[in-house]
Design a protein around this motif. Sequence first.
Motif, mmCIF file in Angstrom:
data_model
loop_
_atom_site.group_PDB
_atom_site.id
_atom_site.type_symbol
_atom_site.label_atom_id
_atom_site.label_comp_id
_atom_site.label_asym_id
_atom_site.label_seq_id
_atom_site.Cartn_x
_atom_site.Cartn_y
_atom_site.Cartn_z
ATOM 1 N N THR A 62 -0.840 60.508 40.192
ATOM 2 C CA THR A 62 -0.918 60.905 38.784
ATOM 3 C C THR A 62 -2.353 61.191 38.384
ATOM 4 O O THR A 62 -2.636 62.179 37.701
ATOM 5 C CB THR A 62 -0.318 59.802 37.888
ATOM 6 O OG1 THR A 62 1.037 59.593 38.265
ATOM 7 C CG2 THR A 62 -0.398 60.173 36.419
ATOM 8 N N ARG A 63 -3.272 60.331 38.815
ATOM 9 C CA ARG A 63 -4.694 60.545 38.496
ATOM 10 C C ARG A 63 -5.214 61.848 39.095
ATOM 11 O O ARG A 63 -5.966 62.587 38.465
ATOM 12 C CB ARG A 63 -5.542 59.386 39.028
ATOM 13 C CG ARG A 63 -5.433 58.120 38.252
ATOM 14 C CD ARG A 63 -6.390 57.111 38.829
ATOM 15 N NE ARG A 63 -6.218 55.794 38.252
ATOM 16 C CZ ARG A 63 -6.966 54.755 38.572
ATOM 17 N NH1 ARG A 63 -7.922 54.876 39.486
ATOM 18 N NH2 ARG A 63 -6.767 53.597 38.003
ATOM 19 N N ILE A 64 -4.826 62.112 40.337
ATOM 20 C CA ILE A 64 -5.288 63.328 41.009
ATOM 21 C C ILE A 64 -4.726 64.563 40.316
ATOM 22 O O ILE A 64 -5.461 65.526 40.051
ATOM 23 C CB ILE A 64 -4.895 63.298 42.504
ATOM 24 C CG1 ILE A 64 -5.656 62.186 43.218
ATOM 25 C CG2 ILE A 64 -5.159 64.645 43.158
ATOM 26 C CD1 ILE A 64 -5.103 61.828 44.580
ATOM 27 N N GLN B 264 -9.558 70.062 35.524
ATOM 28 C CA GLN B 264 -10.568 70.843 36.238
ATOM 29 C C GLN B 264 -9.870 71.770 37.240
ATOM 30 O O GLN B 264 -9.919 71.532 38.443
ATOM 31 C CB GLN B 264 -11.507 69.915 36.993
ATOM 32 C CG GLN B 264 -12.187 68.876 36.140
ATOM 33 C CD GLN B 264 -12.891 67.849 37.009
ATOM 34 O OE1 GLN B 264 -13.618 68.211 37.933
ATOM 35 N NE2 GLN B 264 -12.676 66.582 36.739
ATOM 36 N N PRO B 265 -9.237 72.827 36.754
ATOM 37 C CA PRO B 265 -8.440 73.676 37.661
ATOM 38 C C PRO B 265 -9.253 74.362 38.756
ATOM 39 O O PRO B 265 -8.704 74.703 39.807
ATOM 40 C CB PRO B 265 -7.809 74.697 36.721
ATOM 41 C CG PRO B 265 -8.579 74.629 35.463
ATOM 42 C CD PRO B 265 -9.211 73.287 35.392
ATOM 43 N N ASN B 266 -10.543 74.538 38.564
ATOM 44 C CA ASN B 266 -11.364 75.196 39.579
ATOM 45 C C ASN B 266 -11.971 74.221 40.582
ATOM 46 O O ASN B 266 -12.635 74.642 41.531
ATOM 47 C CB ASN B 266 -12.482 76.003 38.911
ATOM 48 C CG ASN B 266 -11.935 77.154 38.098
ATOM 49 O OD1 ASN B 266 -10.892 77.710 38.423
ATOM 50 N ND2 ASN B 266 -12.617 77.500 37.028
ATOM 51 N N ALA B 267 -11.748 72.924 40.373
ATOM 52 C CA ALA B 267 -12.317 71.918 41.269
ATOM 53 C C ALA B 267 -11.577 71.914 42.600
ATOM 54 O O ALA B 267 -10.377 72.201 42.672
ATOM 55 C CB ALA B 267 -12.239 70.542 40.620
ATOM 56 N N ASP B 268 -12.293 71.583 43.651
ATOM 57 C CA ASP B 268 -11.712 71.463 44.983
ATOM 58 C C ASP B 268 -10.847 70.200 45.024
ATOM 59 O O ASP B 268 -11.315 69.105 44.697
ATOM 60 C CB ASP B 268 -12.830 71.384 46.013
ATOM 61 C CG ASP B 268 -12.334 71.350 47.440
ATOM 62 O OD1 ASP B 268 -11.117 71.261 47.669
ATOM 63 O OD2 ASP B 268 -13.180 71.430 48.340
ATOM 64 N N ILE B 269 -9.594 70.335 45.404
ATOM 65 C CA ILE B 269 -8.664 69.211 45.408
ATOM 66 C C ILE B 269 -9.141 68.094 46.334
ATOM 67 O O ILE B 269 -8.959 66.908 46.034
ATOM 68 C CB ILE B 269 -7.227 69.663 45.771
ATOM 69 C CG1 ILE B 269 -6.218 68.540 45.542
ATOM 70 C CG2 ILE B 269 -7.157 70.172 47.195
ATOM 71 C CD1 ILE B 269 -5.970 68.201 44.117
ATOM 72 N N TYR B 270 -9.787 68.440 47.425
ATOM 73 C CA TYR B 270 -10.272 67.418 48.355
ATOM 74 C C TYR B 270 -11.371 66.578 47.718
ATOM 75 O O TYR B 270 -11.420 65.364 47.917
ATOM 76 C CB TYR B 270 -10.763 68.065 49.655
ATOM 77 C CG TYR B 270 -9.662 68.808 50.356
ATOM 78 C CD1 TYR B 270 -8.670 68.122 51.057
ATOM 79 C CD2 TYR B 270 -9.579 70.194 50.307
ATOM 80 C CE1 TYR B 270 -7.636 68.791 51.690
ATOM 81 C CE2 TYR B 270 -8.544 70.876 50.943
ATOM 82 C CZ TYR B 270 -7.581 70.169 51.624
ATOM 83 O OH TYR B 270 -6.556 70.833 52.243
#
Length: 65
Positions: A36-38, A45-51
């Motif tokens: 949920t946090r991720i 932050q849609p442009n942030a790298d998921i990793y």
Amino acid sequence: MDERWLQKQVRNCLRHYGYDDDMMPLGEDDWRELCTRIAAAKERQPNADIYELVHDIVYRFITSA
């Protein structure tokens, strides 16, 4: 977001920090909270790298636990 994929990423990240399933077993509530946090961070932050988001959230989780 696929929760099983996120769990795999979290598990890999925990291994990166020296933890494994035996050292730090996560309950169903912990998995749900992390996913949920991720997902929320990715929405903010849609442009942030998921990793990077996974690593940031897992780091905060293990250092505050």
